[in-house]
Design an enzyme around this catalytic site. Sequence first.
Site, mmCIF file in Angstrom:
data_model
loop_
_atom_site.group_PDB
_atom_site.id
_atom_site.type_symbol
_atom_site.label_atom_id
_atom_site.label_comp_id
_atom_site.label_asym_id
_atom_site.label_seq_id
_atom_site.Cartn_x
_atom_site.Cartn_y
_atom_site.Cartn_z
ATOM 1 C CE LYS A 11 46.091 36.738 39.702
ATOM 2 N NZ LYS A 11 46.206 36.432 38.283
ATOM 3 C CD GLU A 97 42.741 36.612 37.314
ATOM 4 O OE1 GLU A 97 42.600 36.720 38.547
ATOM 5 O OE2 GLU A 97 43.829 36.308 36.776
ATOM 6 C CD GLU A 166 47.728 42.866 36.530
ATOM 7 O OE1 GLU A 166 48.650 42.337 37.147
ATOM 8 O OE2 GLU A 166 46.537 42.601 36.721
ATOM 9 N N GLY A 172 49.183 34.957 34.086
ATOM 10 C CA GLY A 172 49.116 33.534 34.403
ATOM 11 C C GLY A 172 49.483 32.631 33.237
HETATM 12 P P1 PGA Z 1 50.443 36.560 37.209
HETATM 13 O O1 PGA Z 1 49.183 37.481 37.616
HETATM 14 O O2 PGA Z 1 51.656 37.198 37.822
HETATM 15 O O3 PGA Z 1 50.130 35.213 37.801
HETATM 16 O O4 PGA Z 1 50.510 36.542 35.721
HETATM 17 C C1 PGA Z 1 49.304 38.887 37.683
HETATM 18 C C2 PGA Z 1 47.963 39.463 38.073
HETATM 19 O O5 PGA Z 1 46.936 38.977 37.591
HETATM 20 O O6 PGA Z 1 47.891 40.431 38.881
#
Ligand code: PGA
Length: 252
Positions: A11, A97, A166, A172
């Site tokens: 990210k 996102e 996901e 997150g």
């Molecule tokens: P995370 O994110 O492991 O921080 O929950 C996963 C992602 O968004 O690919």
Amino acid sequence: MRTPFVVGNWKLHKTVAEAQALVTELKNQLGAIRDVAVGVAPPFTALWPVARRLEDSTIALAAQNCFWEDKGAWTGEVAPGMLADVGCTWTIIGHSERRTHFGETDATVGKRVAAALRAGLGVIGCVGETDAQRDAGQTFAVVDAHLDGILAAAPKDWDKLVIAYEPVWAIGTGRTATPAQAQEVHAHIRGRLRARLGDAAAAAIRIQYGGSVKASNAETLLKEPDIDGALVGGASLDAAEFVAIVKAARPK
Ligand code: PGA
């Protein structure tokens, strides 16, 4: 037999120096592992220097997004051919996102997938429902719509397509789907792949789970029959955590 695929989605993290240090650490610790495919998705600014560090490694380089045109007046965008040029072999497309904050739709996802495949990149296409959608019983419908957007440009080579399930409520948040919750959706996705693309495709296409995957929960998630790896956000920023997740993905 699907080779598990674990990818770190960094990210908006890591300077060039930090990215080089992390990938060097991963190379040192993962060098001997051959039964899991591993990838990292640094921010655009670190792709080229990380690619140089990965020249003698089996760790794959992925971008976090790519545009649908090859060139032109598109300020701020990066073309798939440019990503291939700096050493990327994969790109993530349609991350939640991007959908939530940047107006990504199933239609734009389809255009990006088509362009990425045309440029020879493999695609990690993301699908997943929000909390409210799950509560309203819409999980499968939402996942189907996301999947159909991605499959609008399905490749001939099934190894070039990975689906990442996901659930938005698990990203997150520290709140992981239980292995049973994840497996249920993964089995549904495989069923839809079978209906849309046939048995061979459904058997070959890898489906990653993503959403608060950590060293401590990876093993039980990755034991599920339709979970073929992980897309890891926060925990991929730490070499020891990420290495432990890769090891948990090794076929037993
Ligand atoms: P995370 O994110 O492991 O921080 O929950 C996963 C992602 O968004 O690919």
